[in-house]
Design a protein around this motif. Sequence first.
Motif, PDB file in Angstrom:
ATOM      1  N   ILE A  59     127.521  79.730  54.264  1.00 52.27           N
ATOM      2  CA  ILE A  59     127.316  80.074  52.840  1.00 52.27           C
ATOM      3  C   ILE A  59     127.946  79.080  51.872  1.00 52.27           C
ATOM      4  N   LEU A  60     128.613  78.041  52.376  1.00 53.25           N
ATOM      5  CA  LEU A  60     129.473  77.255  51.480  1.00 53.25           C
ATOM      6  C   LEU A  60     128.713  76.576  50.349  1.00 53.25           C
ATOM      7  N   ALA A  61     127.419  76.260  50.538  1.00 49.26           N
ATOM      8  CA  ALA A  61     126.667  75.602  49.469  1.00 49.26           C
ATOM      9  C   ALA A  61     126.116  76.579  48.443  1.00 49.26           C
ATOM     10  N   LEU A  62     126.076  77.865  48.769  1.00 52.44           N
ATOM     11  CA  LEU A  62     125.425  78.834  47.881  1.00 52.44           C
ATOM     12  C   LEU A  62     126.102  78.926  46.514  1.00 52.44           C
ATOM     13  N   PRO A  63     127.429  79.116  46.417  1.00 51.53           N
ATOM     14  CA  PRO A  63     128.031  79.202  45.079  1.00 51.53           C
ATOM     15  C   PRO A  63     127.814  77.937  44.254  1.00 51.53           C
ATOM     16  N   LEU A  64     127.948  76.783  44.885  1.00 52.53           N
ATOM     17  CA  LEU A  64     127.781  75.525  44.159  1.00 52.53           C
ATOM     18  C   LEU A  64     126.328  75.305  43.752  1.00 52.53           C
ATOM     19  N   ILE A  88     130.273  91.910  51.266  1.00 53.48           N
ATOM     20  CA  ILE A  88     131.277  90.861  51.444  1.00 53.48           C
ATOM     21  C   ILE A  88     131.099  89.764  50.401  1.00 53.48           C
ATOM     22  N   LEU A  89     129.856  89.365  50.132  1.00 52.22           N
ATOM     23  CA  LEU A  89     129.611  88.358  49.094  1.00 52.22           C
ATOM     24  C   LEU A  89     130.135  88.840  47.742  1.00 52.22           C
ATOM     25  N   ARG A  90     129.898  90.103  47.425  1.00 52.33           N
ATOM     26  CA  ARG A  90     130.370  90.659  46.145  1.00 52.33           C
ATOM     27  C   ARG A  90     131.896  90.665  46.068  1.00 52.33           C
ATOM     28  N   GLN A  91     132.546  91.126  47.129  1.00 49.96           N
ATOM     29  CA  GLN A  91     133.993  91.332  47.090  1.00 49.96           C
ATOM     30  C   GLN A  91     134.790  90.048  47.291  1.00 49.96           C
ATOM     31  N   PHE A  94     131.721  86.059  45.142  1.00 48.42           N
ATOM     32  CA  PHE A  94     131.326  86.132  43.727  1.00 48.42           C
ATOM     33  C   PHE A  94     132.124  87.236  43.029  1.00 48.42           C
ATOM     34  N   ASN A  95     133.429  87.020  42.955  1.00 49.64           N
ATOM     35  CA  ASN A  95     134.348  88.066  42.515  1.00 49.64           C
ATOM     36  C   ASN A  95     135.209  87.640  41.324  1.00 49.64           C
ATOM     37  N   TRP A  96     134.877  86.501  40.700  1.00 46.87           N
ATOM     38  CA  TRP A  96     135.608  85.891  39.590  1.00 46.87           C
ATOM     39  C   TRP A  96     136.900  85.210  40.029  1.00 46.87           C
ATOM     40  N   PHE A 102     127.736  85.601  39.508  1.00 47.83           N
ATOM     41  CA  PHE A 102     126.506  85.155  38.870  1.00 47.83           C
ATOM     42  C   PHE A 102     125.439  86.235  38.818  1.00 47.83           C
ATOM     43  N   THR A 103     125.751  87.445  39.295  1.00 45.17           N
ATOM     44  CA  THR A 103     124.855  88.567  38.995  1.00 45.17           C
ATOM     45  C   THR A 103     125.079  89.062  37.569  1.00 45.17           C
TER      46      THR A 103
END
Length: 254
Positions: A59-64, A88-91, A94-96, A102-103
Amino acid sequence: MKVTILGCSGGIGGARHTTALLVDDDILIDAGSGATKLSLEQLAAIDHVFITHTHLDHILALPLMLDSVGAMRDRPVTVYAIDSVIEILRQDIFNWRIWPDFTELPEGQPYLRYQAVEVYQPTRLGKRSITALPASHTVPAVGYQLDSGAASLVFSGDTGPNPALWDWVNRIENLCTVIIETAFPQDEHSVAVASRHLSPVLLAAELAQLKRPAQVYITHLKPGREQVIMEEIAQCAGNDHQPRVLEEGHVFEL
């Protein structure tokens, strides 16, 4: 359906990149470091990302990617995964704290939306069908069947021994290709067992359950151990299915 292997290594170093498969121009299966090879324009064209599990190499490229091209798009990227992976992605991502959520951002026109999938239930995107398949890993995980209608490719994801996978695969009438991991050489068999990956002996037991003819490709080889692992696979599991090493840049036409 065209499947291009952007990354398939079990780690990094030199030209190695971790797991990412580009389907046509608009779908990613996992978003490991292989996805970073795409141009901005290619990244902006991706509408759908199917995640097997949340280990960093997948998943490492997804946030970028979202941060880099979100403003270039007129709609969110849809991330598909089973419920426990989405949680897991939410917590944890992508948890600030690790990365912006980005939702929610930008307000009114977010870059990301989630779509839950269920094992064995196909997601249809035009004439293409993508179905989550069971995996047995240390975290919630799946593999995926990619079906063009004419042919199917099965990607195991990260998994240890997994009889449920073969129960499904042996029913796929248009099966042409199986991509399956073997992360560790035989001298690290105990590590493979503990981390729910495959070693050559474990792979041989898995492929013994494959009853349909198919090309078999090996992915997720540990850096620096690739040759040893493939030699051991040839000794353990090479007679019936003649497994080949998966390479970056390989293109499958389904």
